[in-house]
Design a protein around this motif. Structure first.
Motif, PDB file in Angstrom:
ATOM      1  N   GLN A  96      -7.269   1.587   3.948  1.00 17.23           N
ATOM      2  CA  GLN A  96      -6.869   0.185   3.899  1.00 17.23           C
ATOM      3  C   GLN A  96      -5.586   0.069   4.719  1.00 17.23           C
ATOM      4  OE1 GLN A  96      -7.382  -0.201  -0.769  1.00 17.23           O
ATOM      5  NE2 GLN A  96      -7.313  -2.228   0.188  1.00 17.23           N
ATOM      6  N   ASN A  97      -5.346  -1.093   5.269  1.00 24.25           N
ATOM      7  CA  ASN A  97      -4.163  -1.286   6.086  1.00 24.25           C
ATOM      8  C   ASN A  97      -2.918  -1.062   5.239  1.00 24.25           C
ATOM      9  OD1 ASN A  97      -2.211  -2.061   7.868  1.00 24.25           O
ATOM     10  ND2 ASN A  97      -3.321  -3.835   8.620  1.00 24.25           N
ATOM     11  N   SER A  98      -2.141  -0.063   5.596  1.00 21.72           N
ATOM     12  CA  SER A  98      -0.968   0.266   4.782  1.00 21.72           C
ATOM     13  C   SER A  98       0.184  -0.697   5.019  1.00 21.72           C
ATOM     14  CB  SER A  98      -0.508   1.692   5.078  1.00 21.72           C
ATOM     15  OG  SER A  98      -0.216   1.825   6.458  1.00 21.72           O
ATOM     16  N   GLU A  99       0.118  -1.425   6.129  1.00 21.51           N
ATOM     17  CA  GLU A  99       1.182  -2.390   6.398  1.00 21.51           C
ATOM     18  C   GLU A  99       0.947  -3.640   5.565  1.00 21.51           C
ATOM     19  OE1 GLU A  99       1.759  -1.197  11.105  1.00 21.51           O
ATOM     20  OE2 GLU A  99       1.700  -3.290  10.493  1.00 21.51           O
ATOM     21  N   ALA A 100       2.034  -4.232   5.112  1.00 23.52           N
ATOM     22  CA  ALA A 100       1.930  -5.453   4.327  1.00 23.52           C
ATOM     23  C   ALA A 100       1.400  -6.581   5.208  1.00 23.52           C
ATOM     24  CB  ALA A 100       3.284  -5.826   3.748  1.00 23.52           C
ATOM     25  N   LEU A 101       0.634  -7.461   4.591  1.00 20.77           N
ATOM     26  CA  LEU A 101       0.093  -8.615   5.283  1.00 20.77           C
ATOM     27  C   LEU A 101       0.856  -9.849   4.802  1.00 20.77           C
ATOM     28  CD1 LEU A 101      -2.101  -9.892   7.084  1.00 20.77           C
ATOM     29  CD2 LEU A 101      -3.559 -10.015   5.060  1.00 20.77           C
ATOM     30  N   ASN A 102       1.546 -10.501   5.720  1.00 18.47           N
ATOM     31  CA  ASN A 102       2.297 -11.713   5.388  1.00 18.47           C
ATOM     32  C   ASN A 102       1.569 -12.912   5.974  1.00 18.47           C
ATOM     33  OD1 ASN A 102       4.396 -10.215   4.208  1.00 18.47           O
ATOM     34  ND2 ASN A 102       5.339  -9.895   6.197  1.00 18.47           N
ATOM     35  N   ILE A 103       1.249 -13.882   5.120  1.00 20.12           N
ATOM     36  CA  ILE A 103       0.594 -15.085   5.621  1.00 20.12           C
ATOM     37  C   ILE A 103       1.225 -16.313   4.986  1.00 20.12           C
ATOM     38  CG2 ILE A 103      -1.607 -13.888   5.980  1.00 20.12           C
ATOM     39  CD1 ILE A 103      -2.632 -15.476   3.553  1.00 20.12           C
ATOM     40  N   GLN A 104       0.937 -17.445   5.590  1.00 19.60           N
ATOM     41  CA  GLN A 104       1.491 -18.705   5.121  1.00 19.60           C
ATOM     42  C   GLN A 104       0.574 -19.313   4.059  1.00 19.60           C
ATOM     43  OE1 GLN A 104       2.101 -21.468   8.333  1.00 19.60           O
ATOM     44  NE2 GLN A 104       4.045 -22.162   7.484  1.00 19.60           N
ATOM     45  N   GLU A 105       1.162 -19.956   3.100  1.00 18.21           N
ATOM     46  CA  GLU A 105       0.397 -20.637   2.051  1.00 18.21           C
ATOM     47  C   GLU A 105      -0.645 -21.556   2.667  1.00 18.21           C
ATOM     48  OE1 GLU A 105       2.743 -23.268  -0.330  1.00 18.21           O
ATOM     49  OE2 GLU A 105       1.316 -23.228  -2.009  1.00 18.21           O
ATOM     50  N   GLY A 106      -1.844 -21.521   2.089  1.00 17.34           N
ATOM     51  CA  GLY A 106      -2.915 -22.383   2.573  1.00 17.34           C
ATOM     52  C   GLY A 106      -3.832 -21.711   3.575  1.00 17.34           C
ATOM     53  N   LYS A 107      -3.368 -20.618   4.180  1.00 24.11           N
ATOM     54  CA  LYS A 107      -4.196 -19.901   5.147  1.00 24.11           C
ATOM     55  C   LYS A 107      -5.144 -18.955   4.423  1.00 24.11           C
ATOM     56  CE  LYS A 107      -1.976 -21.497   8.776  1.00 24.11           C
ATOM     57  NZ  LYS A 107      -2.606 -22.459   9.710  1.00 24.11           N
ATOM     58  N   THR A 108      -6.080 -18.380   5.193  1.00 24.13           N
ATOM     59  CA  THR A 108      -7.011 -17.394   4.648  1.00 24.13           C
ATOM     60  C   THR A 108      -6.496 -15.990   4.918  1.00 24.13           C
ATOM     61  OG1 THR A 108      -8.940 -18.819   4.915  1.00 24.13           O
ATOM     62  CG2 THR A 108      -9.342 -16.447   4.780  1.00 24.13           C
ATOM     63  N   ALA A 109      -6.408 -15.211   3.869  1.00 21.30           N
ATOM     64  CA  ALA A 109      -6.005 -13.804   4.012  1.00 21.30           C
ATOM     65  C   ALA A 109      -7.258 -12.954   4.100  1.00 21.30           C
ATOM     66  CB  ALA A 109      -5.176 -13.375   2.806  1.00 21.30           C
ATOM     67  N   THR A 110      -7.269 -12.006   5.036  1.00 22.32           N
ATOM     68  CA  THR A 110      -8.400 -11.091   5.187  1.00 22.32           C
ATOM     69  C   THR A 110      -7.896  -9.654   5.126  1.00 22.32           C
ATOM     70  OG1 THR A 110      -9.651 -12.664   6.528  1.00 22.32           O
ATOM     71  CG2 THR A 110     -10.287 -10.344   6.664  1.00 22.32           C
ATOM     72  N   LEU A 111      -8.404  -8.918   4.155  1.00 22.77           N
ATOM     73  CA  LEU A 111      -8.009  -7.521   3.963  1.00 22.77           C
ATOM     74  C   LEU A 111      -9.201  -6.628   4.276  1.00 22.77           C
ATOM     75  CD1 LEU A 111      -6.196  -7.985   0.543  1.00 22.77           C
ATOM     76  CD2 LEU A 111      -5.237  -8.179   2.825  1.00 22.77           C
ATOM     77  N   THR A 112      -8.922  -5.467   4.836  1.00 23.92           N
ATOM     78  CA  THR A 112      -9.979  -4.579   5.319  1.00 23.92           C
ATOM     79  C   THR A 112     -10.014  -3.277   4.537  1.00 23.92           C
ATOM     80  OG1 THR A 112      -9.673  -5.484   7.536  1.00 23.92           O
ATOM     81  CG2 THR A 112     -10.893  -3.420   7.364  1.00 23.92           C
ATOM     82  N   CYS A 113     -11.222  -2.800   4.284  1.00 23.86           N
ATOM     83  CA  CYS A 113     -11.421  -1.501   3.651  1.00 23.86           C
ATOM     84  C   CYS A 113     -12.482  -0.757   4.454  1.00 23.86           C
ATOM     85  CB  CYS A 113     -11.881  -1.700   2.206  1.00 23.86           C
ATOM     86  SG  CYS A 113     -12.322  -0.186   1.332  1.00 23.86           S
ATOM     87  N   ASN A 114     -12.095   0.349   5.041  1.00 25.21           N
ATOM     88  CA  ASN A 114     -13.035   1.182   5.799  1.00 25.21           C
ATOM     89  C   ASN A 114     -13.235   2.510   5.075  1.00 25.21           C
ATOM     90  OD1 ASN A 114     -13.351  -0.493   8.273  1.00 25.21           O
ATOM     91  ND2 ASN A 114     -11.170  -0.095   8.487  1.00 25.21           N
ATOM     92  N   TYR A 115     -14.455   2.999   5.074  1.00 21.88           N
ATOM     93  CA  TYR A 115     -14.722   4.279   4.437  1.00 21.88           C
ATOM     94  C   TYR A 115     -15.564   5.146   5.371  1.00 21.88           C
ATOM     95  CZ  TYR A 115     -19.025   1.787   3.286  1.00 21.88           C
ATOM     96  OH  TYR A 115     -20.172   1.050   3.368  1.00 21.88           O
ATOM     97  N   THR A 116     -15.395   6.440   5.228  1.00 16.87           N
ATOM     98  CA  THR A 116     -16.118   7.359   6.114  1.00 16.87           C
ATOM     99  C   THR A 116     -16.730   8.493   5.300  1.00 16.87           C
ATOM    100  OG1 THR A 116     -14.058   8.573   6.511  1.00 16.87           O
ATOM    101  CG2 THR A 116     -14.690   6.937   8.152  1.00 16.87           C
ATOM    102  N   ASN A 117     -17.787   9.034   5.846  1.00 13.31           N
ATOM    103  CA  ASN A 117     -18.447  10.230   5.319  1.00 13.31           C
ATOM    104  C   ASN A 117     -19.153  10.057   3.983  1.00 13.31           C
ATOM    105  OD1 ASN A 117     -17.678  11.713   7.576  1.00 13.31           O
ATOM    106  ND2 ASN A 117     -15.726  12.270   6.673  1.00 13.31           N
ATOM    107  N   TYR A 118     -19.460   8.842   3.602  1.00 12.20           N
ATOM    108  CA  TYR A 118     -20.356   8.653   2.478  1.00 12.20           C
ATOM    109  C   TYR A 118     -20.868   7.225   2.467  1.00 12.20           C
ATOM    110  CZ  TYR A 118     -16.444   6.636  -0.236  1.00 12.20           C
ATOM    111  OH  TYR A 118     -15.395   5.878  -0.694  1.00 12.20           O
ATOM    112  N   SER A 119     -21.841   6.978   1.613  1.00 14.32           N
ATOM    113  CA  SER A 119     -22.493   5.665   1.542  1.00 14.32           C
ATOM    114  C   SER A 119     -22.498   5.190   0.098  1.00 14.32           C
ATOM    115  CB  SER A 119     -23.936   5.769   2.062  1.00 14.32           C
ATOM    116  OG  SER A 119     -23.951   6.200   3.404  1.00 14.32           O
ATOM    117  N   PRO A 120     -21.456   4.484  -0.293  1.00 18.13           N
ATOM    118  CA  PRO A 120     -21.363   4.033  -1.690  1.00 18.13           C
ATOM    119  C   PRO A 120     -22.407   2.974  -2.004  1.00 18.13           C
ATOM    120  CG  PRO A 120     -19.606   3.071  -0.377  1.00 18.13           C
ATOM    121  CD  PRO A 120     -20.295   4.056   0.509  1.00 18.13           C
ATOM    122  N   ALA A 121     -22.957   3.060  -3.199  1.00 15.37           N
ATOM    123  CA  ALA A 121     -23.926   2.055  -3.639  1.00 15.37           C
ATOM    124  C   ALA A 121     -23.218   0.782  -4.092  1.00 15.37           C
ATOM    125  CB  ALA A 121     -24.760   2.619  -4.776  1.00 15.37           C
ATOM    126  N   TYR A 122     -21.974   0.919  -4.502  1.00 13.83           N
ATOM    127  CA  TYR A 122     -21.190  -0.214  -4.979  1.00 13.83           C
ATOM    128  C   TYR A 122     -19.769  -0.088  -4.463  1.00 13.83           C
ATOM    129  CZ  TYR A 122     -24.950  -0.531  -8.403  1.00 13.83           C
ATOM    130  OH  TYR A 122     -26.171  -0.612  -8.995  1.00 13.83           O
TER     131      TYR A 122
END
Lengths: 116, 112
Positions: free
Chosen positions: B6-32
């Protein structure tokens, strides 16, 4: 419904001592998991108990152990404490159906352990 | 080895905007994959769960996507509010039982 309760909230111990942390899950929840959280490593899985049996174990040394009682309450024990064991220890319970991860975890607010 | 990023840097956004956070995974295929919110000094709180055969899941202002080809999940908060400021953790399922492996989390700060 009462949430997950962890005691004590804060604990200060000396290197070499041992410590026991307690967790009372949400009523009806049979699975209890323990996690260690540190700023550098994040949330690390310790172990999971279900119906008094350890079902999963993380990559921690044998100094870390746990148990679950018939009322689903759980304890974890750390023996021969090291400075690196300083962390927030979190307990989470869940109402497990088939145990395939579809049950959300309900966390307590943790025990903050400081080893000096 | 299995890895969750996950992005280790803090995400700063303005009120009312859409925040988008990312999660990447490797070397397996989670069912959930689950998403949690954590406030300082408190335990994580469950937000949403998405299955591998679901592309998208919504709950009020929250939306999660799960792309098993890209091995990525995106977490969106629309019309963000200062009260949404917290650390957000993704947790793909690994192994049996409740062995969730958590990412290190992304801190979100919503400013007025």
């Amino acid at each position: 419904k009462a949430g997950v309760t962890q005691t004590p909230r804060y604990l200060i111990k000396t290197r070499g001592q041992q410590v026991t942390l307690s967790c009372s899950p949400i009523s009806g929840h049979r699975s209890v998991s323990w996690y260690q959280q540190t700023p550098g490593q994040g949330l690390q899985f310790l172990f999971e108990y279900f119906s008094e049996t350890q079902r999963n174990k993380g990559n921690f040394p044998g100094r870390f152990s746990g148990r679950q009682f018939s009322n689903s309450r759980s304890e974890m024990n750390v023996s021969t404490l090291e400075l690196g064991d300083s962390a927030l220890y979190l307990c989470a319970s869940s109402l497990v159906g088939t145990g395939d991860g579809r049950s959300p975890l309900h966390f307590g607010n943790g025990t903050r352990l400081t080893v000096t | 080895s299995q890895k969750i990023e996950q992005n280790s840097e803090a995400l700063n956004i303005q009120e009312g905007k859409t925040a988008t956070l990312t999660c990447n995974y490797t070397n397996y295929s989670p069912a959930y994959l689950q998403w949690y919110r954590q406030d300082p000094g408190r335990g994580p709180v469950f937000l949403l769960l998405i299955r591998e055969n679901e592309k998208e899941k919504r709950k009020e202002r929250l939306k999660v996507t799960f792309d098993t080809t890209l091995k990525q999940s995106l977490f969106h908060i629309t019309a963000s509010q200062p009260a949404d400021s917290a650390t957000y953790l993704c947790a793909p399922l690994t192994g049996g039982g409740n062995k969730l492996t958590f990412g290190t989390g992304t801190q979100l700060k919503v400013e007025l």
